[in-house]
Design a protein around this motif. Structure first.
Motif, PDB file in Angstrom:
ATOM      1  N   TRP A  28       0.795  -1.231   0.000  1.00  0.00           N
ATOM      2  CA  TRP A  28       0.000   0.000   0.000  1.00  0.00           C
ATOM      3  C   TRP A  28       0.824   1.277   0.000  1.00  0.00           C
ATOM      4  CZ3 TRP A  28      -4.522   0.194  -1.909  1.00  0.00           C
ATOM      5  CH2 TRP A  28      -5.261  -0.989  -1.972  1.00  0.00           C
ATOM      6  N   TRP A  49      -0.088   3.901  -2.731  1.00  0.00           N
ATOM      7  CA  TRP A  49      -0.513   5.275  -2.388  1.00  0.00           C
ATOM      8  C   TRP A  49       0.420   6.312  -3.017  1.00  0.00           C
ATOM      9  CZ3 TRP A  49      -5.006   4.000  -1.564  1.00  0.00           C
ATOM     10  CH2 TRP A  49      -5.493   3.276  -0.493  1.00  0.00           C
ATOM     11  N   GLY A  70      -6.413   1.688   9.804  1.00  0.00           N
ATOM     12  CA  GLY A  70      -5.932   1.467   8.436  1.00  0.00           C
ATOM     13  C   GLY A  70      -6.714   2.365   7.496  1.00  0.00           C
ATOM     14  N   GLY A  72      -6.002   4.523   5.316  1.00  0.00           N
ATOM     15  CA  GLY A  72      -5.598   4.809   3.939  1.00  0.00           C
ATOM     16  C   GLY A  72      -5.668   6.296   3.657  1.00  0.00           C
ATOM     17  N   ARG A 122     -11.022   8.018   2.946  1.00  0.00           N
ATOM     18  CA  ARG A 122     -12.384   8.214   2.402  1.00  0.00           C
ATOM     19  C   ARG A 122     -13.446   8.051   3.499  1.00  0.00           C
ATOM     20  NH1 ARG A 122     -14.082   2.679  -0.665  1.00  0.00           N
ATOM     21  NH2 ARG A 122     -12.746   1.283   0.517  1.00  0.00           N
ATOM     22  N   ASP A 148      -2.785   4.631  10.340  1.00  0.00           N
ATOM     23  CA  ASP A 148      -2.329   3.790   9.229  1.00  0.00           C
ATOM     24  C   ASP A 148      -0.811   3.662   9.337  1.00  0.00           C
ATOM     25  OD1 ASP A 148      -3.796   3.041   6.273  1.00  0.00           O
ATOM     26  OD2 ASP A 148      -1.601   2.982   6.326  1.00  0.00           O
ATOM     27  N   ILE A 149      -0.284   2.532   8.863  1.00  0.00           N
ATOM     28  CA  ILE A 149       1.164   2.321   8.908  1.00  0.00           C
ATOM     29  C   ILE A 149       1.885   3.097   7.802  1.00  0.00           C
ATOM     30  CG2 ILE A 149       1.169   0.278   7.419  1.00  0.00           C
ATOM     31  CD1 ILE A 149       3.285   0.776  10.572  1.00  0.00           C
ATOM     32  N   GLU A 184       0.945   1.095  13.868  1.00  0.00           N
ATOM     33  CA  GLU A 184       0.599  -0.292  13.539  1.00  0.00           C
ATOM     34  C   GLU A 184      -0.836  -0.567  13.957  1.00  0.00           C
ATOM     35  OE1 GLU A 184       1.786  -3.025  12.228  1.00  0.00           O
ATOM     36  OE2 GLU A 184       3.899  -2.588  11.859  1.00  0.00           O
ATOM     37  N   MET A 185      -1.470  -1.499  13.252  1.00  0.00           N
ATOM     38  CA  MET A 185      -2.879  -1.748  13.549  1.00  0.00           C
ATOM     39  C   MET A 185      -3.120  -2.345  14.940  1.00  0.00           C
ATOM     40  SD  MET A 185      -3.905  -4.896  11.103  1.00  0.00           S
ATOM     41  CE  MET A 185      -2.659  -5.539  10.008  1.00  0.00           C
ATOM     42  N   TRP A 208     -11.742  -1.319   7.280  1.00  0.00           N
ATOM     43  CA  TRP A 208     -12.153  -1.821   5.964  1.00  0.00           C
ATOM     44  C   TRP A 208     -10.918  -2.302   5.195  1.00  0.00           C
ATOM     45  CZ3 TRP A 208     -17.090  -2.632   4.332  1.00  0.00           C
ATOM     46  CH2 TRP A 208     -17.217  -3.070   3.016  1.00  0.00           C
ATOM     47  N   ASN A 209     -10.850  -3.619   4.975  1.00  0.00           N
ATOM     48  CA  ASN A 209      -9.760  -4.248   4.196  1.00  0.00           C
ATOM     49  C   ASN A 209      -8.371  -3.996   4.788  1.00  0.00           C
ATOM     50  OD1 ASN A 209     -11.727  -5.141   2.520  1.00  0.00           O
ATOM     51  ND2 ASN A 209     -11.135  -3.932   0.734  1.00  0.00           N
TER      52      ASN A 209
HETATM   53  C1  LIG Z   1      -6.894  -1.796   1.249  1.00  0.00           C
HETATM   54  S1  LIG Z   1      -6.208  -0.392   2.048  1.00  0.00           S
HETATM   55  C2  LIG Z   1      -7.715   0.199   2.821  1.00  0.00           C
HETATM   56  C3  LIG Z   1      -7.699   1.644   3.181  1.00  0.00           C
HETATM   57  C4  LIG Z   1      -9.004   2.174   3.783  1.00  0.00           C
HETATM   58  N1  LIG Z   1      -9.438   1.388   4.906  1.00  0.00           N
HETATM   59  C5  LIG Z   1     -10.089   2.246   2.739  1.00  0.00           C
HETATM   60  O1  LIG Z   1     -11.030   1.441   2.779  1.00  0.00           O
HETATM   61  O2  LIG Z   1      -9.995   3.121   1.873  1.00  0.00           O
HETATM   62  C6  LIG Z   1      -5.338  -1.124   3.408  1.00  0.00           C
HETATM   63  C7  LIG Z   1      -4.689  -0.119   4.354  1.00  0.00           C
HETATM   64  O3  LIG Z   1      -4.176  -0.826   5.487  1.00  0.00           O
HETATM   65  C8  LIG Z   1      -2.937  -0.265   5.847  1.00  0.00           C
HETATM   66  N2  LIG Z   1      -2.148  -1.247   6.580  1.00  0.00           N
HETATM   67  C9  LIG Z   1      -1.605  -2.386   6.116  1.00  0.00           C
HETATM   68  N3  LIG Z   1      -0.924  -3.014   7.099  1.00  0.00           N
HETATM   69  C10 LIG Z   1      -1.045  -2.243   8.204  1.00  0.00           C
HETATM   70  C11 LIG Z   1      -0.556  -2.346   9.543  1.00  0.00           C
HETATM   71  N4  LIG Z   1       0.212  -3.369   9.916  1.00  0.00           N
HETATM   72  N5  LIG Z   1      -0.883  -1.381  10.428  1.00  0.00           N
HETATM   73  C12 LIG Z   1      -1.657  -0.318  10.048  1.00  0.00           C
HETATM   74  N6  LIG Z   1      -2.128  -0.163   8.780  1.00  0.00           N
HETATM   75  C13 LIG Z   1      -1.834  -1.110   7.881  1.00  0.00           C
HETATM   76  C14 LIG Z   1      -2.308   0.094   4.516  1.00  0.00           C
HETATM   77  O4  LIG Z   1      -1.267   1.037   4.644  1.00  0.00           O
HETATM   78  C15 LIG Z   1      -3.513   0.622   3.740  1.00  0.00           C
HETATM   79  O5  LIG Z   1      -3.652   1.997   3.882  1.00  0.00           O
END
Ligand SMILES: C[S@@+](CC[C@H](N)C(=O)[O-])C[C@H]1O[C@@H](n2cnc3c(N)ncnc32)[C@H](O)[C@@H]1O
Length: 223
Positions: free
Chosen positions: A10, A14, A49, A51, A54, A70-71, A96-97, A113-114
């Motif tokens: 990501w 991004w 997370g 992103g 939105r 978000d990371i 971190e999440m 979300w995702n």
């Molecule tokens: C599919 S995107 C979804 C973004 C947002 N939730 C959306 O629906 O628009 C996944 C997001 O998770 C974040 N992410 C991935 N691994 C992560 C972690 N270990 N800790 C925090 N965020 C993380 C990514 O940087 C990315 O922004």
């Protein structure tokens, strides 16, 4: 996430395609949840997370005391810029999440979300324990999980047998050669049984739907 993996998945998406992704609308399911939270008088919501924000922008525009994390440094800075450009207020933190930057027991809802499936089972359990700790009694967790029925689960399994992908544990893969999408980051694919009996064991599951090869969960922390 290590510095090496930060440049995959990501963060890279991004950076390289952020302007296009900024046009992405909030998910209809999140819009419906926001209406429910408003009707129930909920106030403090965290977008885990987040992103490019939105859903965080929607929450802030609807008057919630909203925060996101978000990371990805690129996601955090784009999200902060978008909030400022819309004169909206929300805190966005790089973390971190499994370490939501909020006090324990203060949140009415965590939306993810995702996001949560970018971890091994232990990592997902740590994240969900973290979410549980940050929620108020009766607070909601609304999130998606990748399903074992997703075609990329099968593809990853076959590629692991051929030595192209890495199998970290059952239904958990990295596809290092995926330089276009996000599969160079860890993905855990899950079943309904694993969700109900293990991952969400600390929550009351209010709804669990299978949509386009992913699970959509609304769960609640006990009172
Ligand atoms: C599919 S995107 C979804 C973004 C947002 N939730 C959306 O629906 O628009 C996944 C997001 O998770 C974040 N992410 C991935 N691994 C992560 C972690 N270990 N800790 C925090 N965020 C993380 C990514 O940087 C990315 O922004």
């Amino acid at each position: 996430m290590t510095d090496a993996t930060l440049n995959l998945g990501w963060e890279r998406i991004w950076r390289e395609q952020g302007s296009r992704w900024e046009l992405q609308e909030p998910q209809a399911e999140v819009v419906a949840l926001v209406a429910r939270l408003k009707a129930e008088g909920k106030r403090r919501v965290h977008d885990l997370g987040c992103g490019l924000g939105r859903h965080l922008l929607l929450l802030a525009a609807e008057g919630f005391q909203a925060s996101g994390s978000d990371i990805s440094p690129e996601a955090v800075s784009r999200c902060q810029r978008r909030l400022a450009e819309s004169s909206l207020s929300a805190t966005v933190t790089r973390s971190e999440m499994d370490a939501i930057p909020e006090e324990d027991g203060c949140l009415d809802c965590v939306i993810a979300w995702n996001v949560v499936y970018h971890a091994t089972v232990e990592g997902i359990l740590r994240t969900l324990r973290g979410v549980h700790g940050k929620l108020k009694p009766g607070g909601y967790f609304f999130g998606t999980f990748a399903s074992t029925s997703h075609s990329s689960c099968d593809l990853s399994r076959r590629e692991a047998e051929e030595g192209l992908a890495e199998r970290l544990e059952a239904d958990t893969y990295i596809r290092p050669h995926d330089t276009e999408g996000d599969k160079a980051l860890v993905h855990h694919y899950t079943t309904e049984e694993e969700l109900r009996e293990r991952l969400l064991a600390g929550f009351e599951v209010l709804s669990l739907e299978h949509l386009s090869s992913r699970w959509l969960v609304l769960a609640r922390k006990g009172m």
